[in-house]
Design a protein around this motif. Structure first.
Motif, PDB file in Angstrom:
ATOM      1  N   TYR A 147       7.623 -24.632  32.994  1.00  0.00           N
ATOM      2  CA  TYR A 147       6.575 -24.330  31.752  1.00  0.00           C
ATOM      3  C   TYR A 147       7.131 -22.896  31.039  1.00  0.00           C
ATOM      4  O   TYR A 147       7.262 -23.093  29.594  1.00  0.00           O
ATOM      5  CB  TYR A 147       5.063 -23.861  32.012  1.00  0.00           C
ATOM      6  CG  TYR A 147       4.474 -25.332  32.716  1.00  0.00           C
ATOM      7  CD1 TYR A 147       5.035 -26.713  32.694  1.00  0.00           C
ATOM      8  CD2 TYR A 147       3.096 -25.003  33.057  1.00  0.00           C
ATOM      9  CE1 TYR A 147       4.284 -27.732  33.237  1.00  0.00           C
ATOM     10  CE2 TYR A 147       2.313 -26.023  33.377  1.00  0.00           C
ATOM     11  CZ  TYR A 147       2.858 -27.417  33.696  1.00  0.00           C
ATOM     12  OH  TYR A 147       2.321 -28.457  33.998  1.00  0.00           O
ATOM     13  N   ARG A 148       7.579 -22.123  31.743  1.00  0.00           N
ATOM     14  CA  ARG A 148       8.185 -20.709  30.928  1.00  0.00           C
ATOM     15  C   ARG A 148       9.313 -21.137  30.184  1.00  0.00           C
ATOM     16  O   ARG A 148       9.588 -20.775  29.146  1.00  0.00           O
ATOM     17  CB  ARG A 148       8.380 -19.607  32.034  1.00  0.00           C
ATOM     18  CG  ARG A 148       9.371 -18.309  31.728  1.00  0.00           C
ATOM     19  CD  ARG A 148       8.823 -17.672  30.511  1.00  0.00           C
ATOM     20  NE  ARG A 148       7.328 -17.373  30.348  1.00  0.00           N
ATOM     21  CZ  ARG A 148       6.611 -17.169  28.974  1.00  0.00           C
ATOM     22  NH1 ARG A 148       7.308 -17.178  27.970  1.00  0.00           N
ATOM     23  NH2 ARG A 148       5.359 -17.083  29.271  1.00  0.00           N
ATOM     24  N   GLU A 149      10.276 -21.858  30.798  1.00  0.00           N
ATOM     25  CA  GLU A 149      11.437 -22.260  30.161  1.00  0.00           C
ATOM     26  C   GLU A 149      11.120 -23.033  28.868  1.00  0.00           C
ATOM     27  O   GLU A 149      12.002 -22.708  27.832  1.00  0.00           O
ATOM     28  CB  GLU A 149      12.423 -22.914  31.171  1.00  0.00           C
ATOM     29  CG  GLU A 149      13.089 -22.041  32.197  1.00  0.00           C
ATOM     30  CD  GLU A 149      13.482 -22.763  33.370  1.00  0.00           C
ATOM     31  OE1 GLU A 149      14.395 -22.164  34.134  1.00  0.00           O
ATOM     32  OE2 GLU A 149      13.277 -24.098  33.450  1.00  0.00           O
ATOM     33  N   ALA A 150      10.357 -24.016  29.152  1.00  0.00           N
ATOM     34  CA  ALA A 150       9.861 -24.841  27.856  1.00  0.00           C
ATOM     35  C   ALA A 150       9.274 -24.124  26.537  1.00  0.00           C
ATOM     36  O   ALA A 150       9.502 -24.171  25.606  1.00  0.00           O
ATOM     37  CB  ALA A 150       9.077 -25.931  28.139  1.00  0.00           C
ATOM     38  N   ALA A 151       8.467 -22.985  27.130  1.00  0.00           N
ATOM     39  CA  ALA A 151       7.878 -21.904  26.285  1.00  0.00           C
ATOM     40  C   ALA A 151       8.996 -21.410  25.432  1.00  0.00           C
ATOM     41  O   ALA A 151       8.838 -20.969  24.217  1.00  0.00           O
ATOM     42  CB  ALA A 151       6.778 -20.980  26.792  1.00  0.00           C
ATOM     43  N   ASP A 152       9.842 -20.826  26.200  1.00  0.00           N
ATOM     44  CA  ASP A 152      10.751 -19.905  25.607  1.00  0.00           C
ATOM     45  C   ASP A 152      11.711 -20.848  24.597  1.00  0.00           C
ATOM     46  O   ASP A 152      12.136 -20.196  23.413  1.00  0.00           O
ATOM     47  CB  ASP A 152      11.943 -19.189  26.623  1.00  0.00           C
ATOM     48  CG  ASP A 152      11.166 -18.256  27.421  1.00  0.00           C
ATOM     49  OD1 ASP A 152      10.337 -17.573  27.057  1.00  0.00           O
ATOM     50  OD2 ASP A 152      11.856 -18.017  28.625  1.00  0.00           O
ATOM     51  N   VAL A 158       6.824 -20.723  22.060  1.00  0.00           N
ATOM     52  CA  VAL A 158       5.303 -20.732  21.952  1.00  0.00           C
ATOM     53  C   VAL A 158       5.071 -20.150  22.984  1.00  0.00           C
ATOM     54  O   VAL A 158       5.610 -20.142  24.201  1.00  0.00           O
ATOM     55  CB  VAL A 158       4.744 -22.177  21.705  1.00  0.00           C
ATOM     56  CG1 VAL A 158       5.196 -22.722  20.368  1.00  0.00           C
ATOM     57  CG2 VAL A 158       5.211 -23.159  22.928  1.00  0.00           C
ATOM     58  N   PRO A 159       3.491 -19.816  23.421  1.00  0.00           N
ATOM     59  CA  PRO A 159       3.005 -19.346  24.722  1.00  0.00           C
ATOM     60  C   PRO A 159       2.820 -20.316  25.782  1.00  0.00           C
ATOM     61  O   PRO A 159       2.830 -21.554  25.425  1.00  0.00           O
ATOM     62  CB  PRO A 159       1.719 -18.813  24.245  1.00  0.00           C
ATOM     63  CG  PRO A 159       1.517 -18.745  22.903  1.00  0.00           C
ATOM     64  CD  PRO A 159       2.708 -19.679  22.175  1.00  0.00           C
ATOM     65  N   VAL A 160       3.035 -20.049  26.961  1.00  0.00           N
ATOM     66  CA  VAL A 160       2.946 -20.946  28.144  1.00  0.00           C
ATOM     67  C   VAL A 160       1.747 -21.715  27.968  1.00  0.00           C
ATOM     68  O   VAL A 160       1.618 -23.004  28.379  1.00  0.00           O
ATOM     69  CB  VAL A 160       3.042 -20.022  29.494  1.00  0.00           C
ATOM     70  CG1 VAL A 160       2.930 -21.118  30.520  1.00  0.00           C
ATOM     71  CG2 VAL A 160       4.424 -19.639  29.555  1.00  0.00           C
ATOM     72  N   GLY A 161       0.631 -21.200  27.690  1.00  0.00           N
ATOM     73  CA  GLY A 161      -0.696 -21.819  27.560  1.00  0.00           C
ATOM     74  C   GLY A 161      -0.586 -23.009  26.525  1.00  0.00           C
ATOM     75  O   GLY A 161      -1.040 -24.169  26.688  1.00  0.00           O
ATOM     76  N   THR A 162       0.324 -22.885  25.348  1.00  0.00           N
ATOM     77  CA  THR A 162       0.442 -23.914  24.499  1.00  0.00           C
ATOM     78  C   THR A 162       1.195 -25.154  25.146  1.00  0.00           C
ATOM     79  O   THR A 162       0.861 -26.241  25.050  1.00  0.00           O
ATOM     80  CB  THR A 162       1.345 -23.492  23.222  1.00  0.00           C
ATOM     81  OG1 THR A 162       0.438 -22.535  22.607  1.00  0.00           O
ATOM     82  CG2 THR A 162       1.436 -24.327  22.122  1.00  0.00           C
ATOM     83  N   ILE A 163       2.052 -24.757  25.885  1.00  0.00           N
ATOM     84  CA  ILE A 163       2.941 -25.838  26.650  1.00  0.00           C
ATOM     85  C   ILE A 163       2.049 -26.602  27.574  1.00  0.00           C
ATOM     86  O   ILE A 163       2.021 -27.906  27.581  1.00  0.00           O
ATOM     87  CB  ILE A 163       4.007 -25.063  27.447  1.00  0.00           C
ATOM     88  CG1 ILE A 163       5.073 -24.298  26.539  1.00  0.00           C
ATOM     89  CG2 ILE A 163       4.752 -26.000  28.382  1.00  0.00           C
ATOM     90  CD1 ILE A 163       5.894 -25.523  25.748  1.00  0.00           C
ATOM     91  N   MET A 164       1.162 -25.870  28.397  1.00  0.00           N
ATOM     92  CA  MET A 164       0.249 -26.572  29.221  1.00  0.00           C
ATOM     93  C   MET A 164      -0.575 -27.594  28.713  1.00  0.00           C
ATOM     94  O   MET A 164      -0.843 -28.641  28.830  1.00  0.00           O
ATOM     95  CB  MET A 164      -0.338 -25.587  29.999  1.00  0.00           C
ATOM     96  CG  MET A 164       0.612 -24.811  30.904  1.00  0.00           C
ATOM     97  SD  MET A 164      -0.278 -23.310  31.662  1.00  0.00           S
ATOM     98  CE  MET A 164      -1.737 -23.722  32.137  1.00  0.00           C
TER      99      MET A 164
END
Length: 165
Positions: free
Chosen positions: A123-128, A132-138
């Motif tokens: 999730y962190r890597e996708a957010a980077d 976007v924030p990790v919460g947005t990814i989730m």
């Protein structure tokens, strides 16, 4: 070289056209080579390349309005998901259904689904990559998974009804 198939798959999820995806992969590789000194050793090369690709796609997307219509017959499937080795026609059919449903998702959900579920980024890597924030990814991933599940469930129900009707 080993990352090219993964880059191409992500490019297809963004561009939805084989030619545009190939151009995006080429532009990404060119930009990565020019900026190779900015790659931080010890970090994931794939995540760095996906971020370059995403940024390049945004630049191209902004410059190339209007976009292609989703009804364009030349678009083909937006994702290149491959079935495992073997010739299981039912599995290939199911994979084609999943690819079709994923191709209909909004770009933001499709990108997250491809990066996390297909490319295996955290999730962190996708957010980077997507900035976007990790919460947005989730939340995007949850909505994408829900939409895919609902669409596939509805398609299965429709097939059963047609078979019994």
């Amino acid at each position: 070289m080993a990352l090219l198939p993964r880059l191409r798959a992500f490019a297809r999820s963004l561009a939805r056209s084989r030619d545009a995806a190939d151009d995006l992969v080429q532009a990404t590789c060119e930009r990565a080579l020019r900026a190779s000194d900015s790659f931080a050793p010890g970090t994931r090369l794939d995540a760095w390349l996906f971020r370059i690709m995403r940024n390049r796609w945004i630049d191209l997307h902004r410059a190339a309005r209007p976009q292609l219509s989703l009804d364009d017959p030349d678009l083909g499937p937006a994702l290149e998901l491959e079935a495992p080795p073997g010739d299981d026609p039912e599995l290939r059919l199911r994979l084609a259904e999943v690819r079709d449903v994923m191709g209909r998702l909004p770009e933001a959900q499709r990108s997250v689904l491809v990066l996390v579920c297909v490319q295996g980024l955290s999730y962190r890597e996708a957010a980077d990559v997507l900035e976007v924030p990790v919460g947005t990814i989730m939340s995007r991933l949850a909505r994408a998974r829900s939409a895919v599940g609902a669409a596939l469930g509805a398609e299965q129900l429709q097939k059963k009804e047609v078979g019994h009707g």
